[in-house]
Design a protein around this motif. Structure first.
Motif, mmCIF file in Angstrom:
data_model
loop_
_atom_site.group_PDB
_atom_site.id
_atom_site.type_symbol
_atom_site.label_atom_id
_atom_site.label_comp_id
_atom_site.label_asym_id
_atom_site.label_seq_id
_atom_site.Cartn_x
_atom_site.Cartn_y
_atom_site.Cartn_z
ATOM 1 N N TRP A 1 44.540 29.967 41.887
ATOM 2 C CA TRP A 1 43.251 29.410 41.458
ATOM 3 C C TRP A 1 42.788 30.095 40.168
ATOM 4 C CZ3 TRP A 1 40.253 25.506 43.570
ATOM 5 C CH2 TRP A 1 38.954 25.391 43.081
ATOM 6 N N LEU A 2 42.922 31.405 40.109
ATOM 7 C CA LEU A 2 42.467 32.152 38.933
ATOM 8 C C LEU A 2 43.316 31.867 37.699
ATOM 9 C CD1 LEU A 2 41.591 35.558 40.591
ATOM 10 C CD2 LEU A 2 39.999 33.818 39.751
ATOM 11 N N THR B 1 43.879 29.175 36.498
ATOM 12 C CA THR B 1 43.244 28.064 35.769
ATOM 13 C C THR B 1 41.965 28.492 35.047
ATOM 14 O OG1 THR B 1 41.893 27.340 37.649
ATOM 15 C CG2 THR B 1 44.141 26.452 37.501
ATOM 16 N N VAL B 2 41.537 29.731 35.265
ATOM 17 C CA VAL B 2 40.292 30.218 34.654
ATOM 18 C C VAL B 2 40.558 30.601 33.201
ATOM 19 C CG1 VAL B 2 38.551 32.059 34.727
ATOM 20 C CG2 VAL B 2 39.371 31.005 36.857
ATOM 21 N N LEU C 1 34.308 35.525 37.080
ATOM 22 C CA LEU C 1 35.309 35.668 38.142
ATOM 23 C C LEU C 1 34.671 35.560 39.525
ATOM 24 C CD1 LEU C 1 37.601 38.410 36.590
ATOM 25 C CD2 LEU C 1 38.048 35.948 36.792
ATOM 26 N N GLU D 1 32.068 33.715 40.257
ATOM 27 C CA GLU D 1 31.850 32.265 40.415
ATOM 28 C C GLU D 1 33.158 31.552 40.749
ATOM 29 O OE1 GLU D 1 29.071 30.470 40.562
ATOM 30 O OE2 GLU D 1 27.844 32.265 40.324
ATOM 31 N N ALA D 2 34.264 31.990 40.133
ATOM 32 C CA ALA D 2 35.563 31.376 40.403
ATOM 33 C C ALA D 2 35.995 31.621 41.844
ATOM 34 C CB ALA D 2 36.616 31.905 39.425
ATOM 35 N N TRP E 1 36.581 28.812 44.661
ATOM 36 C CA TRP E 1 37.850 28.758 45.395
ATOM 37 C C TRP E 1 37.598 28.659 46.900
ATOM 38 C CZ3 TRP E 1 39.376 33.058 48.480
ATOM 39 C CH2 TRP E 1 40.626 32.939 49.069
ATOM 40 N N CYS F 1 43.626 39.316 37.069
ATOM 41 C CA CYS F 1 43.285 38.415 35.977
ATOM 42 C C CYS F 1 43.485 39.218 34.687
ATOM 43 C CB CYS F 1 41.848 37.923 36.085
ATOM 44 S SG CYS F 1 41.356 36.835 34.731
#
Length: 181
Positions: free
Chosen positions: A19-20, A22-23, A37, A39-40, A44, A133
């Motif tokens: 998922w991360l 795509t950040v 992060l 919020e991500a 998720w 990340c």
């Protein structure tokens, strides 16, 4: 994990890592990156159909003189019929964070440490799962550090096109050359 519970911590960490991936962000300060992060991670968990909580209560109590109070985790995730997930988000490698996540894992939670920065990142021993990340870092004109992700692959440098095998570089260490020191 409780009796009969399946340890899905590796699957959870892999899912969050994907998922991360795509950040993306450009020129954010450290507080902005941490918030983005957070919020991500919340997005998720919500996308999985789970209940997500910002600043969830930790099993870890605070040190004296606040031992009657609990610490907090950055994100808590409640999953029906599965172990809860706790996520701590840090730029630095803080011993206290690892201790807190280890205590959470010992209580049956999936403990995830989301580390961000320029790396390298060292995976912790034990039950805590590492999710990363990677970012690039630069200073702006005022000296403020800014971060961007994803890390762009840098192209190979352009060379002059001279065939170095055929070029005569001379003996750089010869004595008595044109400009002896």
């Amino acid at each position: 994990m409780g009796s009969g519970a399946v340890d899905d911590s590796d699957r959870v960490a892999g899912s969050l890592q994907a998922w991360l991936a795509t950040v993306t962000f450009t020129d954010r300060d450290a507080d902005q990156v941490t918030e983005l992060l957070t919020e991500a991670v919340l997005a998720w968990g919500s996308a999985q159909g789970w209940r997500v909580y910002r600043r969830a209560r930790s099993v870890v109590k605070l040190p004296p003189p606040y031992e009657d109070r609990h610490s907090w985790v950055d994100v808590g995730v409640a999953r029906s019929g599965e172990a809860p997930i706790v996520v701590e988000i840090d730029q630095s490698e803080r011993r206290r964070t690892l201790e807190k996540l280890t205590a959470e894992a010992a209580e049956g939670r999936v403990a995830v440490w989301l580390r961000w920065g320029t790396g390298p990142f060292t995976a912790p021993d034990g039950l805590v799962r590492l999710v990363t990340c990677e970012v690039t870092s630069r200073k702006d004109a005022s000296g403020r550090r800014l971060f961007s992700a994803p890390v762009a692959a840098r192209p190979a440098p352009v060379h002059s096109g001279i065939d170095l095998a055929a070029a005569d570089q001379g003996d750089l260490f010869a004595t008595g050359g044109p400009n002896p020191a």
